[in-house]
Write a protein that holds these residues in place. Structure first.
Motif, PDB file in Angstrom:
ATOM      1  N   THR A 120       0.817  -1.222   0.000  1.00 50.22           N
ATOM      2  CA  THR A 120       0.000   0.000   0.000  1.00 50.22           C
ATOM      3  C   THR A 120       0.849   1.270   0.000  1.00 50.22           C
ATOM      4  O   THR A 120       0.307   2.376  -0.092  1.00 50.22           O
ATOM      5  CB  THR A 120      -0.923   0.024   1.232  1.00 50.22           C
ATOM      6  N   MET A 121       2.168   1.140   0.107  1.00 48.97           N
ATOM      7  CA  MET A 121       3.033   2.322   0.134  1.00 48.97           C
ATOM      8  C   MET A 121       3.057   2.992  -1.235  1.00 48.97           C
ATOM      9  O   MET A 121       3.186   2.327  -2.259  1.00 48.97           O
ATOM     10  CB  MET A 121       4.462   1.944   0.538  1.00 48.97           C
ATOM     11  N   ALA A 122       2.958   4.331  -1.246  1.00 51.14           N
ATOM     12  CA  ALA A 122       2.967   5.097  -2.498  1.00 51.14           C
ATOM     13  C   ALA A 122       4.357   5.065  -3.129  1.00 51.14           C
ATOM     14  O   ALA A 122       5.373   5.028  -2.433  1.00 51.14           O
ATOM     15  CB  ALA A 122       2.534   6.532  -2.228  1.00 51.14           C
ATOM     16  N   GLU A 123       4.390   5.122  -4.456  1.00 50.44           N
ATOM     17  CA  GLU A 123       5.661   5.041  -5.184  1.00 50.44           C
ATOM     18  C   GLU A 123       6.589   6.205  -4.853  1.00 50.44           C
ATOM     19  O   GLU A 123       7.805   6.022  -4.722  1.00 50.44           O
ATOM     20  CB  GLU A 123       5.384   5.002  -6.687  1.00 50.44           C
ATOM     21  N   ASP A 124       6.018   7.418  -4.717  1.00 50.58           N
ATOM     22  CA  ASP A 124       6.874   8.572  -4.443  1.00 50.58           C
ATOM     23  C   ASP A 124       7.549   8.484  -3.082  1.00 50.58           C
ATOM     24  O   ASP A 124       8.576   9.105  -2.836  1.00 50.58           O
ATOM     25  CB  ASP A 124       6.090   9.883  -4.560  1.00 50.58           C
ATOM     26  N   ARG A 125       6.951   7.697  -2.190  1.00 48.09           N
ATOM     27  CA  ARG A 125       7.560   7.465  -0.869  1.00 48.09           C
ATOM     28  C   ARG A 125       8.954   6.867  -1.043  1.00 48.09           C
ATOM     29  O   ARG A 125       9.911   7.268  -0.372  1.00 48.09           O
ATOM     30  CB  ARG A 125       6.663   6.525  -0.066  1.00 48.09           C
ATOM     31  N   PHE A 126       9.072   5.912  -1.969  1.00 47.61           N
ATOM     32  CA  PHE A 126      10.347   5.246  -2.198  1.00 47.61           C
ATOM     33  C   PHE A 126      11.307   6.147  -2.969  1.00 47.61           C
ATOM     34  O   PHE A 126      12.493   6.224  -2.655  1.00 47.61           O
ATOM     35  CB  PHE A 126      10.121   3.945  -2.969  1.00 47.61           C
ATOM     36  N   THR A 127      10.805   6.842  -3.970  1.00 51.81           N
ATOM     37  CA  THR A 127      11.655   7.701  -4.793  1.00 51.81           C
ATOM     38  C   THR A 127      12.328   8.778  -3.963  1.00 51.81           C
ATOM     39  O   THR A 127      13.543   8.994  -4.053  1.00 51.81           O
ATOM     40  CB  THR A 127      10.831   8.354  -5.916  1.00 51.81           C
ATOM     41  N   GLN A 128      11.554   9.479  -3.129  1.00 47.58           N
ATOM     42  CA  GLN A 128      12.099  10.546  -2.294  1.00 47.58           C
ATOM     43  C   GLN A 128      13.146  10.020  -1.328  1.00 47.58           C
ATOM     44  O   GLN A 128      14.204  10.629  -1.143  1.00 47.58           O
ATOM     45  CB  GLN A 128      10.976  11.233  -1.510  1.00 47.58           C
ATOM     46  N   ARG A 129      12.857   8.893  -0.744  1.00 46.00           N
ATOM     47  CA  ARG A 129      13.758   8.376   0.281  1.00 46.00           C
ATOM     48  C   ARG A 129      15.047   7.819  -0.321  1.00 46.00           C
ATOM     49  O   ARG A 129      16.116   7.978   0.270  1.00 46.00           O
ATOM     50  CB  ARG A 129      13.048   7.308   1.116  1.00 46.00           C
ATOM     51  N   ILE A 130      14.946   7.191  -1.471  1.00 40.69           N
ATOM     52  CA  ILE A 130      16.149   6.680  -2.131  1.00 40.69           C
ATOM     53  C   ILE A 130      17.037   7.840  -2.572  1.00 40.69           C
ATOM     54  O   ILE A 130      18.264   7.800  -2.423  1.00 40.69           O
ATOM     55  CB  ILE A 130      15.782   5.796  -3.333  1.00 40.69           C
ATOM     56  N   ASP A 131      16.426   8.876  -3.140  1.00 43.00           N
ATOM     57  CA  ASP A 131      17.197  10.048  -3.560  1.00 43.00           C
ATOM     58  C   ASP A 131      17.941  10.653  -2.371  1.00 43.00           C
ATOM     59  O   ASP A 131      19.121  11.014  -2.469  1.00 43.00           O
ATOM     60  CB  ASP A 131      16.280  11.103  -4.196  1.00 43.00           C
ATOM     61  N   TRP A 132      17.239  10.771  -1.241  1.00 40.97           N
ATOM     62  CA  TRP A 132      17.862  11.338  -0.036  1.00 40.97           C
ATOM     63  C   TRP A 132      18.959  10.426   0.483  1.00 40.97           C
ATOM     64  O   TRP A 132      20.023  10.882   0.906  1.00 40.97           O
ATOM     65  CB  TRP A 132      16.787  11.560   1.029  1.00 40.97           C
ATOM     66  N   TRP A 133      18.708   9.123   0.453  1.00 38.99           N
ATOM     67  CA  TRP A 133      19.697   8.125   0.895  1.00 38.99           C
ATOM     68  C   TRP A 133      20.999   8.288   0.113  1.00 38.99           C
ATOM     69  O   TRP A 133      22.089   8.306   0.691  1.00 38.99           O
ATOM     70  CB  TRP A 133      19.111   6.728   0.707  1.00 38.99           C
ATOM     71  N   LEU A 134      20.892   8.428  -1.184  1.00 42.13           N
ATOM     72  CA  LEU A 134      22.085   8.575  -2.021  1.00 42.13           C
ATOM     73  C   LEU A 134      22.765   9.920  -1.783  1.00 42.13           C
ATOM     74  O   LEU A 134      23.996  10.010  -1.784  1.00 42.13           O
ATOM     75  CB  LEU A 134      21.712   8.416  -3.493  1.00 42.13           C
ATOM     76  N   GLU A 135      21.961  10.980  -1.586  1.00 41.04           N
ATOM     77  CA  GLU A 135      22.528  12.295  -1.302  1.00 41.04           C
ATOM     78  C   GLU A 135      23.317  12.287   0.003  1.00 41.04           C
ATOM     79  O   GLU A 135      24.326  12.997   0.131  1.00 41.04           O
ATOM     80  CB  GLU A 135      21.414  13.342  -1.213  1.00 41.04           C
ATOM     81  N   GLU A 136      22.886  11.488   0.953  1.00 41.06           N
ATOM     82  CA  GLU A 136      23.562  11.387   2.247  1.00 41.06           C
ATOM     83  C   GLU A 136      24.748  10.424   2.223  1.00 41.06           C
ATOM     84  O   GLU A 136      25.373  10.164   3.249  1.00 41.06           O
ATOM     85  CB  GLU A 136      22.556  10.941   3.323  1.00 41.06           C
ATOM     86  N   GLY A 137      25.041   9.901   1.040  1.00 40.48           N
ATOM     87  CA  GLY A 137      26.198   9.021   0.922  1.00 40.48           C
ATOM     88  C   GLY A 137      25.904   7.560   1.157  1.00 40.48           C
ATOM     89  O   GLY A 137      26.832   6.758   1.367  1.00 40.48           O
ATOM     90  N   GLY A 138      24.638   7.181   1.110  1.00 37.21           N
ATOM     91  CA  GLY A 138      24.282   5.783   1.304  1.00 37.21           C
ATOM     92  C   GLY A 138      24.702   4.911   0.128  1.00 37.21           C
ATOM     93  O   GLY A 138      24.792   5.395  -1.012  1.00 37.21           O
ATOM     94  N   ASP A 139      24.957   3.643   0.391  1.00 38.16           N
ATOM     95  CA  ASP A 139      25.379   2.711  -0.662  1.00 38.16           C
ATOM     96  C   ASP A 139      24.219   2.376  -1.590  1.00 38.16           C
ATOM     97  O   ASP A 139      23.063   2.317  -1.166  1.00 38.16           O
ATOM     98  CB  ASP A 139      25.895   1.406  -0.046  1.00 38.16           C
ATOM     99  N   ASP A 140      24.558   2.126  -2.879  1.00 40.42           N
ATOM    100  CA  ASP A 140      23.535   1.655  -3.800  1.00 40.42           C
ATOM    101  C   ASP A 140      23.714   0.167  -4.114  1.00 40.42           C
ATOM    102  O   ASP A 140      22.903  -0.426  -4.818  1.00 40.42           O
ATOM    103  CB  ASP A 140      23.524   2.463  -5.093  1.00 40.42           C
TER     104      ASP A 140
END
Length: 498
Positions: free
Chosen positions: A346-366
């Motif tokens: 039930t999670m919205a798609e933009d929920r994942f997009t925003q969080r992944i973008d932020w994760w990468l901006e913060e230096g998170g691994d892909d």
């Protein structure tokens, strides 16, 4: 020593190189031991110099005369000062010069065919399904580079690159051959840079060009020298992490004699060190007479050994099995996201997009690596928890610019189990299938290498999944309420990979 090796050694000495022929000899080993390599002729102590190479004998865009003949302004205009394009073209041109080339005898002993997947047909490449090798081959990028840089440069100077020799010396096929030589044999040999008086001398390390050999500071017999180990980054144009200055493509060089040594996981007993004017191959531990002299590939996993060098390591492991102790399985962040989506539909798609973008901006691994030690990379738990945060928790995390703590509770472990299962499902064969294949005596080399790569990865996944299952059960205090089995008959009729 074969005739070709003898001719090469004579050329090497005539060019000013020195080699201790009482201590080592070039010879041929079985394919399983690397093919042509070097053997110790007597017991050698640590710190023994096997051979020395003058810097001018190394082959690079600094030492080849092609860039100056082509004109440096045009060299830059065609982008030949970026990546490996310039060195590839220089090697093509030097080969076309025949006996007139300074490196004619050296070029003659370099391989013209390779067992790397770059040269495999589609049938053999299919055997690598599930591994990360296919995505890293870079065939499309190579063709783009050839068409946009080399071809226009070739056509602009028919006096330097006669059209009559285009198929023999400058074709796309030859481009791949030269690129593979660089990928598997080049060293990173930066210019010698003197420090202020009284501060000593050192080489400024920069490995972002992705030559086969990396640089690691090391001292030998009191001299401030630097060793080199084989390595290659994902992009030849890539800048070093945290470094605003791009590397110098002219640092990448072919180093005659040094590239004749083979390598095997944790077997390195010699390494290349260099001073202002020469490079020395020096023993880094005692070597017994008759033993092979090994350089190092930085103890890479089989997937990278096969992609770059066309071979794999098949060695005894601590658990009693055979494989490569350095093997890893890569789990892309996208697989983790898909695992969360499957459980939380039930999670919205933009929920994942925003969080992944932020994760990468913060230096998170892909990408997350799992190895034989069967340990969890903490970052994967942090990403899963980020994706599972409520909207209010997510806003707080973003405001504070603070990634979630990598706490592996039952819900997080269940997501990881789902992600690992998805990753395991990408292979087209089971562990049992591959073990049976390796029992065959008639297995083709490409197939054997592909089987060894994927079998090692699947066994790692199998071990990690077993650990996850145990940890989920412990977290719940009983068997997990939602059990996510690896591929089963219920999933499209596919059999389990475990």
């Amino acid at each position: 020593m074969g005739d070709d090796c003898q001719a090469f050694v004579k050329w090497f000495q005539n060019k000013g190189g020195t080699v201790d022929l009482t201590s080592m000899e070039l010879t041929y080993f079985p394919a399983s031991e690397g093919g042509r390599g070097a053997v110790a002729l007597k017991d050698l102590e640590e710190g023994h110099i096997l051979f020395s190479i003058p810097r001018e004998v190394t082959m690079s865009t600094r030492t080849s005369s092609l860039p100056s003949l082509f004109g440096m302004e045009n060299w830059h205009r065609f982008g030949l000062d970026e990546g490996w394009s310039g060195l590839i073209l220089s090697m093509m041109w030097e080969t076309a010069q025949g006996p007139k080339s300074k490196w004619a005898e050296y070029l003659h002993v370099l391989p013209t065919s390779f067992d790397t997947p770059m040269f495999w047909d589609d049938k053999d490449l299919e055997e690598l399904r599930g591994t990360s090798i296919i995505q890293k081959l870079g065939k499309e990028d190579a063709e783009k580079d050839y068409q946009s840089k080399l071809k226009p440069a070739l056509e602009s100077r028919p006096d330097l690159f006669p059209p009559a020799g285009s198929e023999t010396y400058y074709s796309y096929k030859i481009y791949h051959v030269m690129g593979s030589r660089i990928l598997s044999r080049s060293f990173n040999t930066e210019k010698w840079q003197r420090r202020e008086e009284g501060e000593g001398e050192e080489l400024q390390g920069d490995t972002s060009m992705g030559s086969a050999m990396d640089i690691d500071e090391h001292e030998v017999k009191g001299s401030e020298l630097h060793s080199q180990s084989r390595r290659e980054s994902e992009s030849s144009d890539e800048e070093e992490d945290g470094d605003d200055e791009p590397s110098d493509p002219s640092d990448t060089a072919m180093v005659p004699m040094a590239d004749m040594l083979n390598a095997r996981y944790e077997h390195a007993n010699a390494s290349l060190f260099y001073e202002e004017n020469v490079l020395n191959m020096v023993t880094t531990q005692p070597i017994k007479a008759g033993d092979q002299i090994w350089n190092t590939y930085s103890d890479l996993p089989n997937s990278e050994l096969l992609r770059r060098y066309g071979h794999v390591d098949w060695l005894p492991l601590e658990n009693g099995e055979q494989g490569n102790p350095g093997d890893v399985v890569e789990i892309p962040a996208t697989v983790v996201v898909d695992a969360v989506k499957e459980i939380h539909t039930t999670m919205a798609e933009d929920r994942f997009t925003q969080r992944i973008d932020w994760w990468l901006e913060e230096g998170g691994d892909d990408i997350f690596d799992f190895g034989w030690e069967v340990e969890y990379p903490e970052a994967v738990f942090s990403l899963i928890r980020l994706l599972l945060l409520s909207d209010s928790e997510w806003e707080k995390a973003r405001e504070k610019s603070k990634l979630p703590k990598p706490k592996p509770d039952a819900e997080v472990l269940t997501v990881l189990q789902n992600a690992l299962t998805r990753r395991l499902d990408e292979y087209s064969t089971s562990i049992k299938d591959d073990e049976s294949l390796l029992q065959r005596d008639d297995l083709r080399l490409n197939l054997r290498n592909a089987v060894i790569v994927r079998l090692g990865e699947k066994k790692i996944l199998d071990a990690i999944l077993a650990k996850v299952g145990t940890d989920i059960a412990a977290a719940y205090g009983k068997r997990p309420k939602r059990k996510l089995e690896p591929q089963s008959e219920a999933k499209g009729g596919k059999k389990s990979r475990r």
